[in-house]
Enzyme design. Structure first.
Site, PDB file in Angstrom:
ATOM      1  N   CYS A 245       0.840  -1.206   0.000  1.00  0.00           N
ATOM      2  CA  CYS A 245       0.000   0.000   0.000  1.00  0.00           C
ATOM      3  C   CYS A 245       0.869   1.247   0.000  1.00  0.00           C
ATOM      4  CB  CYS A 245      -0.921  -0.009   1.222  1.00  0.00           C
ATOM      5  SG  CYS A 245      -1.973   1.455   1.342  1.00  0.00           S
TER       6      CYS A 245
ATOM      7  N   CYS B 260      -0.490   4.058   2.171  1.00  0.00           N
ATOM      8  CA  CYS B 260      -0.232   3.905   3.602  1.00  0.00           C
ATOM      9  C   CYS B 260       1.223   4.180   3.950  1.00  0.00           C
ATOM     10  CB  CYS B 260      -0.577   2.483   4.049  1.00  0.00           C
ATOM     11  SG  CYS B 260      -2.162   1.853   3.474  1.00  0.00           S
ATOM     12  N   ASP B 261       2.151   3.622   3.162  1.00  0.00           N
ATOM     13  CA  ASP B 261       3.555   3.592   3.558  1.00  0.00           C
ATOM     14  C   ASP B 261       4.477   4.464   2.714  1.00  0.00           C
ATOM     15  OD1 ASP B 261       2.800   1.695   5.468  1.00  0.00           O
ATOM     16  OD2 ASP B 261       3.104   0.038   4.072  1.00  0.00           O
TER      17      ASP B 261
END
Length: 302
Positions: free
Chosen positions: A131, A134-135
């Protein structure tokens, strides 16, 4: 134990659309979600093909759907369904609780496909991610790889190029498979490069990922030093808990057509978890509406 008119497994676009339709028909509805309310769409940095919204993030779209469903009186809970049994009503077994419903809509979606390499699970969160939304920010100013060449991979590569030093797209085919518009954007980003006809053979690193071992279709093997790698090579279903009431195909998808019927009266499959040619947020929503209307009729006739 309360018996719901309709229990929905999964809170992605299919599940939430089904909940909206069912509640508008004044049916009691419970939505069970095991991970993230909103489903996989929440990981998409930009959605540009949902009618009425020229551009918004997947998370924003999911929030709109969730707010709509809850405002209509949908009940939601966190639990992982491990099995479904049919009796006078359906018994839905979760890891934490057991639920009862007159009809069940399975909208469980899919999960990220893994590379299947040694140390992959060990390096998740230590250089391997599924992701970029997300990261990605953790890799500001660093060099990363994007493994895959479809829509998700190209979208995330473009996003990563905004703050990473360099993004290398690793594609196992001789061409990209993402939308033409995304393919046209990639060359305009000076810090994105593409390696074609190449697969990842191994992950280098003990506690942190340091490089990818790549193999070209001509047999050439090389190392690609990276600070992180994002994997976007497709999705796989997790339908094993539903095998008792549904037929699964050889890839694990629930066998159901556009009518969402599974072969078990009162059980319907909607969205990416079922057999279908096109898996898009709008088609998932369409499935949810069809499944809800079928479930509504079932509860009224039985």
């Amino acid at each position: 134990m309360k018996t719901y008119d309709i229990l929905i497994v999964g809170s992605g676009p299919a599940g939430l659309t089904a909940a909206i339709y069912a509640r508008r028909a004044d049916k009691s509805v419970l939505v069970l979600e095991k991970e993230t309310f909103g489903g996989e769409i929440t990981h998409s940095p930009k959605v540009e093909n949902y009618p009425g919204f020229p551009v918004l993030s997947g998370n924003e779209l999911a929030e709109h759907m969730m707010d709509h469903a809850v405002a209509l009186g949908t009940e939601v809970d966190m639990d992982t369904v491990v099995g479904i049994e049919k009796g006078d009503v359906f018994t839905v077994k979760g890891e934490y609780n057991t639920y009862a419903a007159k009809a069940v809509i399975i909208a469980a979606g899919t999960k990220h496909r893994k590379l299947g390499l040694e140390n992959e699970d060990k390096l998740v969160g230590h250089g391997i991610s599924y992701c970029a939304v997300c990261d990605g920010p953790f890799y500001k100013g660093q060099s990363v790889a994007m493994i895959g060449g479809g829509n998700s991979a190209l979208q995330e590569a473009i996003m990563l190029s905004g703050y990473c030093k360099h993004v290398t797209v690793v594609q196992n085919l001789a061409f990209l498979t993402g939308e033409k518009r995304l393919q046209e954007i990639i060359p305009t980003k000076e810090n994105i490069s593409i390696i074609y006809n190449t697969s990842v053979q191994a992950l280098v690193g003990d506690k942190e990922l340091t490089a990818l071992v790549l193999r070209n279709t001509d047999g050439t093997v090389s190392d690609l030093p990276v600070d992180g790698a994002f994997v976007a090579i497709g999705q796989v279903p997790e339908n094993e808990p539903f095998a008792g009431v549904c037929t699964l195909d050889e890839r694990g998808y629930i066998v159901a057509g556009d009518d969402t019927l599974t072969g078990t009266d009162g059980v319907y499959a909607a969205g990416d978890c079922r057999t279908k040619a096109i898996r898009q947020v709008i088609t998932a929503g369409g499935d949810g509406a069809v499944a809800a209307l079928a479930a509504i009729r079932y509860t009224e006739d039985n």
